[in-house]
Enzyme design. Structure first.
Site, PDB file in Angstrom:
ATOM      1  CG  ASP A 338      -1.307  -1.743   0.177  1.00  0.00           C
ATOM      2  OD1 ASP A 338      -0.260  -1.429   0.754  1.00  0.00           O
ATOM      3  OD2 ASP A 338      -2.356  -2.030   0.774  1.00  0.00           O
ATOM      4  CG  ASP A 629      -2.059  -2.145   5.327  1.00  0.00           C
ATOM      5  OD1 ASP A 629      -0.823  -1.980   5.310  1.00  0.00           O
ATOM      6  OD2 ASP A 629      -2.652  -2.924   4.569  1.00  0.00           O
TER       7      ASP A 629
END
Length: 899
Positions: A338, A629
């Site tokens: 990320d 996620d």
């Protein structure tokens, strides 16, 4: 939406009383197996069973010799030694297994320590989930995990994922009884522990906590599965089979050799009793060779290495959730990371603000937001909720506006939460500034321009040009629009149309009253330590890819700042979510190696990226902090959740990065690689001992003498060179040198060519040296090393095969000290060190000292139990000096190799 209910929440005294009556908000863990049962399981190991059989046979032989042949009580020393060795082996394995389990105990606290926003004593606070009590007033926002069961007090477009309880991924929640879903599994105004807020926001009153929640009644406490077979464990299984078969062959050869030797030297009159005793003794030696040769210490070495790594990684902000993750991180070839909070600080601040219409701008920022500020610590104001919205509230404070006063003064009627599809947020209020009804919009400027038709194209292009320049510098940009209405009914109708279709019902009517209020640029600076960590990964042969929901310009700039991207990169290195989705599986697999940045990524894009990389043979680690996620975290070889992420992400992950920093991920890779190296060092050391021990006993049995190493001596060798060496080498600290190597092949055999040659050459060299020593001891009477020249004149008579206890002590100690010095060579294997570095290796040094002290004590006081007699101080010093040549030769060879 209902009008928001305000509450002072519970007082501190009420919290304590509620906790006393209703208990803590934790689930009672499942009953654990008793320590006694765990200890008994150690005796189910195949090798321990072999030892138990050997001990039983030895005891039977000793009983026969004691009761029938009238031998002394000393004949029980040998079986007693075997029993002690069994207890030590099982006891150590048991101790370290329990210790490893304690390393996992901290994991039960992970989900219980997730922060939850509550109202207490009239203040918005963030408290750990475990501290939630019945009666608490809890605030919910998109992405939050619901910490307990309760009834909604307010709900704004609230949608909850109840799949953990009902299998329904999206359930609408409301406080309006008319909108209740009669077919819903749980009431539409009730929220449950373990479910997740997918959209919207709200608040609820806690009515059940811990075991009394629906989640507590349905689920047992989560148990960590540490039994997963990994590439390393498969390699060790193959190695164990290989070495075990070799040991069986050696044991058979020893048995045959001793039988041949017996019949060649047997007296004319055959004695079945003596032959049976000799046969049983030979079987004991053969069985002991199997025990010595089989690397039963490998599982313990792996467990110790993992436990040690887990404990140290926790200090380095890596909370390991699953056992295999420590090992697999060392084989990682690609990290999909990320951007926000991992590469950047996740400290959103307004860097630039352009206010074009000041009239209601401060009010718009205050009310068109779901974030709050925790100002209980005036020195460090904490943002609760969306960090971007929090940055706007902090900016208001800097401009001397009280956001709470602005919110209280304005009457909030309805709100449309932000979504990635909509790209804006809208709030309907009656303004305290002019008394009119306003819809305040906040979001992407290019979208908001559609609501400002009077804003001319030239002005729009200038604003977009400015915003683009901000985005190129990794700023996040937001625009603001104010649409004013004279009637509440008209305003509500327009908001309803906006919610349903994304457009206003009567754009012409609203045209004259719409104002583009301005725009801001919000920065999230790169973490100071990240560029060096990225460089370390790239130097180690690990690719790094950024997967983010941000714009391509922002993501590319961050990639450039941290060192992932450069101006020389082609367009093939960058892609957006829609472009990514348009690629076929074949096209993706072909291109995925070149990709460096995926911008505007959607939840399933990351999972698809992981699977494409895996199909190319990559070992993939993935970072993630949100519920969306979870699919990618589960699909990856190693999932890395963030410390402030949702519990869903943490549950799907293998490691939790407590401080969210990419540098902590690099530490995990370094520890994983070092762990693998430590296991290789242990294998190198143990197999060298095995080669020497097995060959010397095998050849010795054909030389016509008794075994140069007795059963109890070999069991001591097995203990120190297996269990103790495992502890010593498993506790070695990580080395930065491992980050200069390329990632190992995931299925590569653990014994490298360099290790194989080292094991064979060192093992054969030790065998040769020991055979020379054995030849001398066999043919000459040696009573002191200082008088060794005189001993050469004391030729042993023909047939004088038996060695004295003093000679056995010399040979036994000579053998052990050779391995003792070789332990230091094994410690330096696969490092850049010429001399074994002991700094930071306190455990290694203490265990090495213990091995040496243990040998001194055994030789000095072992007596009949170990078939030894004390050595003189001069002999000890000579043996230490002579065997230390092993270390000096190792140092010299490493110096030559390094040069």
């Amino acid at each position: 939406m209902t009008t928001k209910s305000f509450s002072a929440g519970l007082t501190d005294e009420q919290v304590l009383e509620s906790r006393r009556v209703h208990g803590d908000n934790v689930l009672t863990p499942a009953a654990r197996e008793s320590l006694f049962r765990k200890f008994l399981h150690k005796f189910q190991d195949q090798l321990i069973i072999i030892l138990l059989v050997a001990a039983t046979l030895s005891i039977l032989v000793a009983c026969y010799e004691f009761f029938v042949l009238d031998f002394g009580v000393s004949i029980f020393f040998e079986p007693l030694g075997i029993v002690i060795a069994i207890l030590l082996a099982t006891g150590l394995a048991f101790y370290f297994e329990v210790r490893a389990e304690r390393e996992f105990a901290v994991l039960t606290q992970v989900n219980d320590d997730i922060p939850v926003r509550v109202v207490r004593n009239g203040h918005n606070l963030s408290v750990p989930r475990r501290d939630i009590v019945v009666g608490d007033f809890v605030l919910l926002d998109t992405g939050d995990d619901i910490p307990a069961d309760g009834t909604l007090l307010s709900a704004n477009s609230l949608k909850v994922d109840e799949s953990t309880l009902t299998g329904e991924p999206i359930c609408s929640k409301t406080t309006h009884t008319k909108l209740f879903d009669a077919e819903a599994t749980f009431p539409s105004n009730r929220v449950l522990r373990g479910t997740k807020v997918m959209e919207g926001n709200g608040s609820f009153l806690v009515e059940a906590v811990g075991d009394h929640t629906e989640n507590g009644r349905v689920f047992r406490a989560a148990q960590i599965d540490n039994g997963k077979q990994t590439p390393l464990s498969r390699q060790l299984d193959k190695l164990s089979v290989l070495v075990s078969r070799a040991s069986y062959v050696l044991a058979a050869l020893i048995l045959v050799g001793r039988m041949v030797e017996y019949f060649l030297s047997a007296p004319p009159t055959f004695n079945w009793v003596l032959f049976a005793g000799y046969l049983l003794s030979s079987i004991m030696i053969a069985v002991t060779i199997i025990v010595v040769a089989v690397p039963e210490g490998l599982p313990m070495a792996v467990t110790l290495s993992l436990a040690y790594s887990m404990r140290r990684l926790l200090k380095a902000n890596n909370l390991v959730r699953r056992l295999h993750a420590c090992e697999t991180m060392g084989a990682t070839t690609v990290i999909c990371t990320d951007k926000t909070g991992t590469l950047t600080e996740n400290r959103m601040r307004v860097a630039h603000a352009e206010v074009l219409a000041e009239a209601c701008f401060a009010e718009a920022l205050a009310v068109n937001s779901t974030a709050t500020l925790d100002d209980t610590d005036t020195d460090h104001i904490e943002v609760l909720g969306n960090p971007t919205e929090g940055a706007l509230l902090l900016w208001l404070s800097e401009q001397h506006h009280d956001y709470e006063a602005l919110r209280s003064a304005a009457a909030v009627v309805d709100q449309i939460p932000f979504s990635t599809e909509r790209k804006y947020m809208a709030t309907l209020v009656q303004s305290s500034v002019d008394g009119q009804w306003h819809i305040y919009l906040k979001g992407a400027s290019e979208i908001l321009f559609h609501f400002c038709p009077l804003l001319d194209d030239t002005h729009q292009k200038e604003i977009l040009k400015t915003l683009f320049s901000y985005q190129q510098r990794a700023f996040r940009t937001l625009g603001f629009v104010d649409i004013a209405f004279s009637s509440q009914a008209v305003a509500e109708a327009e908001l309803s149309a906006l919610r349903q279709s994304g457009t206003l019902a009567s754009p012409d009517a609203a045209t004259l009253n719409s104002t583009f209020q301005g725009y801001v640029a919000i920065s999230d600076p790169v973490r100071a330590e990240v560029p060096a960590a990225i460089r370390c990964c790239l130097d180690a042969g690990i690719g790094v890819k950024i997967v983010t929901g941000d714009t391509l310009g922002t993501a590319r700039e961050i990639g450039r700042q941290v060192g992932i991207c450069s101006d020389a990169d082609s367009a093939q290195a960058f892609i957006t979510g829609p472009e990514f989705a348009a690629l076929s599986d074949e096209e993706l697999i072909e291109r995925v190696g070149e990709l460096k940045v995926i911008a505007r990524a959607r939840p399933m894009d990351k999972k698809r990226l992981v699977e494409a990389l895996q199909k190319r043979g990559e070992v993939v680690a993935v970072t993630g902090d949100g519920t969306n996620d979870a699919p990618a975290l589960k699909a990856a070889h190693v999932g890395l959740s963030m410390g402030d992420g949702t519990s869903v992400a943490k549950e799907a992950s293998d490691i939790t990065i407590i401080d969210n920093s990419f540098s902590s991920i690099v530490n995990a890779v370094m520890w994983g690689r070092s762990l693998y190296k430590n296991i290789q060092r242990f294998i190198l050391f143990q197999l060298t001992v095995n080669v020497a021990a097995c060959l010397i006993v095998l050849i010795g049995s054909f030389m016509g003498t008794q075994s140069p190493l007795t059963v109890t001596q070999m069991l001591w060798v097995n203990l120190i060179m297996d269990s103790f060496a495992a502890v010593a080498l498993a506790s070695l600290p990580p080395s930065a040198d491992v980050m200069k190597e390329r990632p190992r092949a995931r299925e590569a055999f653990i014994i490298t060519p360099a290790m194989r040659w080292n094991i064979l050459l060192t093992g054969f060299a030790f065998t040769g040296i020991l055979l020379v020593a054995l030849y001398v001891l066999k043919h000459f009477y040696v009573y002191s090393l200082c008088s060794l020249p005189e001993s050469f004149s004391l030729v042993r008579a023909t047939g004088g095969n038996l060695l004295s206890d003093y000679e056995l002590s010399l040979f036994f100690t000579f053998f052990v000290l050779l391995q003792f010095w070789n332990l230091f060579n094994a410690r330096s294997f696969a490092t850049s060190q010429v001399w074994p570095r002991l700094r930071g290796c306190r455990g290694f040094f203490l265990i090495a000292s213990f091995i040496l002290l243990g040998q001194v004590l055994i030789v000095s006081f072992g007596g009949s139990l170990f078939s030894v007699s004390p050595l003189s101080l001069s002999d000890w010093l000579l043996l230490l000096a002579a065997t230390s040549v092993v270390l000096w030769v190792g140092v010299a060879l490493r110096a030559v190799w390094k040069s």
